[in-house]
Write a protein that holds these residues in place. Sequence first.
Motif, mmCIF file in Angstrom:
data_model
loop_
_atom_site.group_PDB
_atom_site.id
_atom_site.type_symbol
_atom_site.label_atom_id
_atom_site.label_comp_id
_atom_site.label_asym_id
_atom_site.label_seq_id
_atom_site.Cartn_x
_atom_site.Cartn_y
_atom_site.Cartn_z
ATOM 1 N N LEU A 43 -2.439 -6.898 -2.222
ATOM 2 C CA LEU A 43 -1.565 -7.811 -1.484
ATOM 3 C C LEU A 43 -2.078 -9.242 -1.587
ATOM 4 O O LEU A 43 -1.310 -10.182 -1.796
ATOM 5 C CB LEU A 43 -1.507 -7.381 -0.009
ATOM 6 N N GLU A 44 -3.401 -9.396 -1.469
ATOM 7 C CA GLU A 44 -4.007 -10.726 -1.400
ATOM 8 C C GLU A 44 -3.706 -11.562 -2.633
ATOM 9 O O GLU A 44 -3.693 -12.782 -2.559
ATOM 10 C CB GLU A 44 -5.530 -10.590 -1.226
ATOM 11 N N ASP A 81 0.698 -1.463 -4.683
ATOM 12 C CA ASP A 81 -0.565 -0.831 -4.294
ATOM 13 C C ASP A 81 -1.635 -1.324 -5.273
ATOM 14 O O ASP A 81 -1.349 -1.512 -6.454
ATOM 15 C CB ASP A 81 -0.449 0.699 -4.359
ATOM 16 N N ARG A 82 -2.848 -1.515 -4.752
ATOM 17 C CA ARG A 82 -3.906 -2.019 -5.644
ATOM 18 C C ARG A 82 -4.471 -0.910 -6.529
ATOM 19 O O ARG A 82 -5.219 -1.186 -7.448
ATOM 20 C CB ARG A 82 -5.008 -2.671 -4.818
ATOM 21 N N GLY A 85 0.834 -1.215 0.000
ATOM 22 C CA GLY A 85 0.000 0.000 0.000
ATOM 23 C C GLY A 85 0.858 1.250 0.000
ATOM 24 O O GLY A 85 0.694 2.127 0.858
ATOM 25 N N ILE A 96 2.080 1.229 5.818
ATOM 26 C CA ILE A 96 1.741 2.442 6.574
ATOM 27 C C ILE A 96 0.286 2.802 6.289
ATOM 28 O O ILE A 96 -0.084 3.032 5.136
ATOM 29 C CB ILE A 96 2.657 3.627 6.175
HETATM 30 C C1 LIG Z 1 -4.365 5.410 3.464
HETATM 31 S S1 LIG Z 1 -3.438 4.996 2.044
HETATM 32 C C2 LIG Z 1 -1.766 5.067 2.674
HETATM 33 C C3 LIG Z 1 -0.750 5.295 1.601
HETATM 34 C C4 LIG Z 1 0.699 5.362 2.080
HETATM 35 N N1 LIG Z 1 1.092 4.126 2.720
HETATM 36 C C5 LIG Z 1 0.882 6.517 3.025
HETATM 37 O O1 LIG Z 1 0.953 6.307 4.237
HETATM 38 O O2 LIG Z 1 0.942 7.651 2.541
HETATM 39 C C6 LIG Z 1 -3.687 3.234 1.892
HETATM 40 C C7 LIG Z 1 -3.145 2.699 0.579
HETATM 41 O O3 LIG Z 1 -3.126 1.282 0.674
HETATM 42 C C8 LIG Z 1 -3.663 0.738 -0.526
HETATM 43 N N2 LIG Z 1 -4.240 -0.567 -0.139
HETATM 44 C C9 LIG Z 1 -5.222 -0.795 0.760
HETATM 45 N N3 LIG Z 1 -5.463 -2.117 0.887
HETATM 46 C C10 LIG Z 1 -4.616 -2.735 0.036
HETATM 47 C C11 LIG Z 1 -4.392 -4.100 -0.300
HETATM 48 N N4 LIG Z 1 -5.101 -5.061 0.271
HETATM 49 N N5 LIG Z 1 -3.441 -4.391 -1.227
HETATM 50 C C12 LIG Z 1 -2.725 -3.400 -1.814
HETATM 51 N N6 LIG Z 1 -2.904 -2.079 -1.540
HETATM 52 C C13 LIG Z 1 -3.827 -1.750 -0.628
HETATM 53 C C14 LIG Z 1 -4.659 1.755 -1.028
HETATM 54 O O4 LIG Z 1 -4.869 1.657 -2.409
HETATM 55 C C15 LIG Z 1 -3.979 3.065 -0.629
HETATM 56 O O5 LIG Z 1 -3.146 3.578 -1.645
#
Ligand SMILES: C[S@@+](CC[C@H](N)C(=O)[O-])C[C@H]1O[C@@H](n2cnc3c(N)ncnc32)[C@H](O)[C@@H]1O
Length: 172
Positions: free
Chosen positions: A78-79, A49-50, A26, A94
């Motif tokens: 991720l899954e 990231d998805r 993510g 994060i």
């Molecule tokens: C709140 S944002 C945080 C982004 C970054 N980590 C930050 O702190 O600035 C959450 C991010 O996680 C990604 N995300 C959420 N669940 C996910 C998953 N199961 N697999 C991949 N990405 C995921 C979302 O697309 C999003 O870009």
Amino acid sequence: MTIPKWIAAAVELLELQPDDHILEIGCGNGAAAVLVCERLAGGHLVALDRSEKQIRLARERLRPYLQAGKVSLRVTALESASLDDAKFDKIFAINVNCFWLRYEQPLAVVMRLLKPDGMFFVFYEHPAAAKMIEMAPVLRTNLVESSFTIRQEVTTGPVYCLVSSPQSEEGE
Ligand SMILES: C[S@@+](CC[C@H](N)C(=O)[O-])C[C@H]1O[C@@H](n2cnc3c(N)ncnc32)[C@H](O)[C@@H]1O
């Protein structure tokens, strides 16, 4: 582009080594990934990231590190990430919420991708104290039920961090 102070504080807690192989789950627009790349020499970062949009933003931000081969970006949840069965020294996320509800599959993938002596770091921007008291035990329980051992729980400024690792065969 400015990087929020609390993201910098989270990256410090990773205690990166220059040759670490790192996975970020993510990665959003790549704010933490920039700081990770700055600290790597022989090592490598895979950031996933998805959201295609977020990966597009991260690609812009990380252009010099992509050209140097220091980071790879993947659009995937991720899954369903296979990542060619790579194994990582450290995996971090994060402000990603997939470790609370329906946590089994995400944590099974993290376990599969982590080296036996690897570490998994989950960071949240510290919410109100009362909310953290309510949420942290759920996260700890989910990790333990997924065969992780809790190593450290740190709150520093606005950052809450839970560090875990795969349980050893002795079942510590
Ligand atoms: C709140 S944002 C945080 C982004 C970054 N980590 C930050 O702190 O600035 C959450 C991010 O996680 C990604 N995300 C959420 N669940 C996910 C998953 N199961 N697999 C991949 N990405 C995921 C979302 O697309 C999003 O870009």
